[in-house]
Design an enzyme around this catalytic site. Sequence first.
Site, PDB file in Angstrom:
ATOM      1  N   HIS A  59       0.821  -1.219   0.000  1.00 24.05           N
ATOM      2  CA  HIS A  59       0.000   0.000   0.000  1.00 24.05           C
ATOM      3  C   HIS A  59       0.856   1.270   0.000  1.00 24.05           C
ATOM      4  CE1 HIS A  59      -3.200   2.829   0.557  1.00 24.05           C
ATOM      5  NE2 HIS A  59      -2.739   3.206   1.731  1.00 24.05           N
ATOM      6  N   HIS A  83       2.608   7.953   4.953  1.00 23.43           N
ATOM      7  CA  HIS A  83       1.303   8.579   5.135  1.00 23.43           C
ATOM      8  C   HIS A  83       0.378   7.877   6.145  1.00 23.43           C
ATOM      9  CE1 HIS A  83      -0.374   5.611   2.275  1.00 23.43           C
ATOM     10  NE2 HIS A  83      -1.546   5.912   2.809  1.00 23.43           N
ATOM     11  N   GLU A  87      -1.651   7.237  11.692  1.00 25.26           N
ATOM     12  CA  GLU A  87      -2.959   6.612  11.889  1.00 25.26           C
ATOM     13  C   GLU A  87      -2.854   5.143  12.310  1.00 25.26           C
ATOM     14  OE1 GLU A  87      -5.488   7.772   8.683  1.00 25.26           O
ATOM     15  OE2 GLU A  87      -7.148   6.558   9.437  1.00 25.26           O
ATOM     16  N   ASP A  88      -1.936   4.418  11.725  1.00 26.98           N
ATOM     17  CA  ASP A  88      -1.951   2.960  11.885  1.00 26.98           C
ATOM     18  C   ASP A  88      -0.797   2.359  12.688  1.00 26.98           C
ATOM     19  OD1 ASP A  88      -4.225   2.951  10.377  1.00 26.98           O
ATOM     20  OD2 ASP A  88      -3.208   2.497   8.496  1.00 26.98           O
ATOM     21  N   ASP A 149      -3.647   8.251  -2.222  1.00 29.48           N
ATOM     22  CA  ASP A 149      -4.024   7.180  -1.292  1.00 29.48           C
ATOM     23  C   ASP A 149      -5.349   6.549  -1.741  1.00 29.48           C
ATOM     24  OD1 ASP A 149      -4.056   5.708   1.213  1.00 29.48           O
ATOM     25  OD2 ASP A 149      -5.471   7.195   1.990  1.00 29.48           O
ATOM     26  N   ASP A 270     -18.022  12.686 -28.662  1.00 34.60           N
ATOM     27  CA  ASP A 270     -16.629  12.727 -28.201  1.00 34.60           C
ATOM     28  C   ASP A 270     -16.228  11.444 -27.492  1.00 34.60           C
ATOM     29  OD1 ASP A 270     -18.262  13.069 -26.053  1.00 34.60           O
ATOM     30  OD2 ASP A 270     -17.069  14.655 -25.129  1.00 34.60           O
TER      31      ASP A 270
HETATM   32 MN    MN Z   1      -3.434   4.807   3.096  1.00 34.55          MN
END
Ligand code: MN
Length: 491
Positions: A59, A83, A87-88, A149, A270
């Site tokens: 990821h 990133h 958070e994790d 992300d 188009d």
């Molecule tokens: Mn992520």
Amino acid sequence: MDNEANEQAIKDSFFTIVSEQLPEISSEDFELIGRAYDYAKTAHAGQLRASGKPYFEEHCVPVAIHILELGMDSILTCAALLHDTIEDTTVTVEDLQKQFKKDIALLVEGVSKLGKIKYRGNERHVESLRKFFVSVANDVRVVILKLADRWHNLETLEYLPKEKQQRIAIESIMIHAPLASRMGMGKLVGIINDLAFPYAYPDEYLKAKKIMDSLVKNANETVKKMHRDIAVDLYNSLGYSPKIDERVKGIYSSYKKLLRKDWNVEEIYDLIAIRSIVATVSDCYQALGVIHQHWRPVPGRVKDYIAVPKPNGYQSLHTTVFSGDGRIIEIQIRTKDMDDFNEYGLASHHNYKNSSTQKGTEKESFAWIEQLRELQNSELTTADYYTHLKTDLFKNRIFIFTPNGDVVDLPAGATILDFAYAVHTKIGEHAGGGRINGKFMALKTPLKSEQIVEIITNSKAKPSNKWLEMCITNIALSSIRKSLKTQRLNQ
Ligand code: MN
């Protein structure tokens, strides 16, 4: 291959991409990316994705590759690798500030905050939610990071439970793709919408896909022949061979167009466009003339987005011509600079100079991104450009949550009564009071950003002259004046 060898192979190929995408990177920045890589890998050690594969390699690394593909720099590449650490993992923003440049820590912190914003399906407040998103990001680079992300999350949606797939897909179409569009990142808009579409609206997707596939198949021969003829015509006229390619319109934007045309496929001109990239602006107009000499243009379908760019800065000439064998094909002509800007938008900071001083028709919803674009077009160096890209555009707005989690944006100083009218006129007209974060308060109470406000309605409550002093927004004031007038007439 065992795990360790596999992980080393991923690392090697990542740094090959870094060298390709950032050919002029300093050894210092290259080393910085190396440190971010090792630091994030250690922080995520042992974590797996829903696919069962290692979280960091499957990821964080792909997100960083997307950031590089979008033309971003080494700082954002580091932030992409890192990133999800706040958070994790146990890593804090202070840890990142100690280990890396302050900028990188702030970008990761910003993207972590965005992770908490959710679209709950209420289209009425979706524009406020988009503004809230940008306001929380506080830096355009944070928005770009979140979009990269999301791009990767959509690519790996198949591993998630069904309801989650659909929620994320619809949110991406309602929030992320429109933000990419306003930043002029046309390529990313198409990527996000087309990845999300099959999960968001599966039946509509299948219906549109069937129609598209057969149209593309039918037009194939015509397009190939026209491509060759245009190449010859333009070479003879311009004296060089411009880059020409064929672009099939994305499935989601084709679907939107089919909807607007009542599924009448004959009206979609188009679907496949032939795009040529010429050297200069005057070559664009010359090429248009040459093409019109060869193929008759469809009246009213010549569009000069060079003289009058689209609100998000898009520039190109478009024409639609009769192919001569019963088909109608769109041709787009633009310079390389325009093409880069149209595809990458705010992310394409390299030497872009707006060749036109005229501005497109501005819709209100584009006003804020317009301010970003002015920065984009001003004569800032890359370093200055980034520091000026702070999105404090909304410093005079506050963002208020309804109990359902919808976001309503109001001017600073707005009160509970303003909020009630912003939610719905009927709610405003019968507002008795409100709860701010659960606590009962009077209608005149001014609100602060990110409060949760619930309106208490009362069938006996109605607008009075006093109410005019309890609010500041035009929508509330004009509704109250209208009610007062009706009350007088009924007396
Ligand atoms: Mn992520």
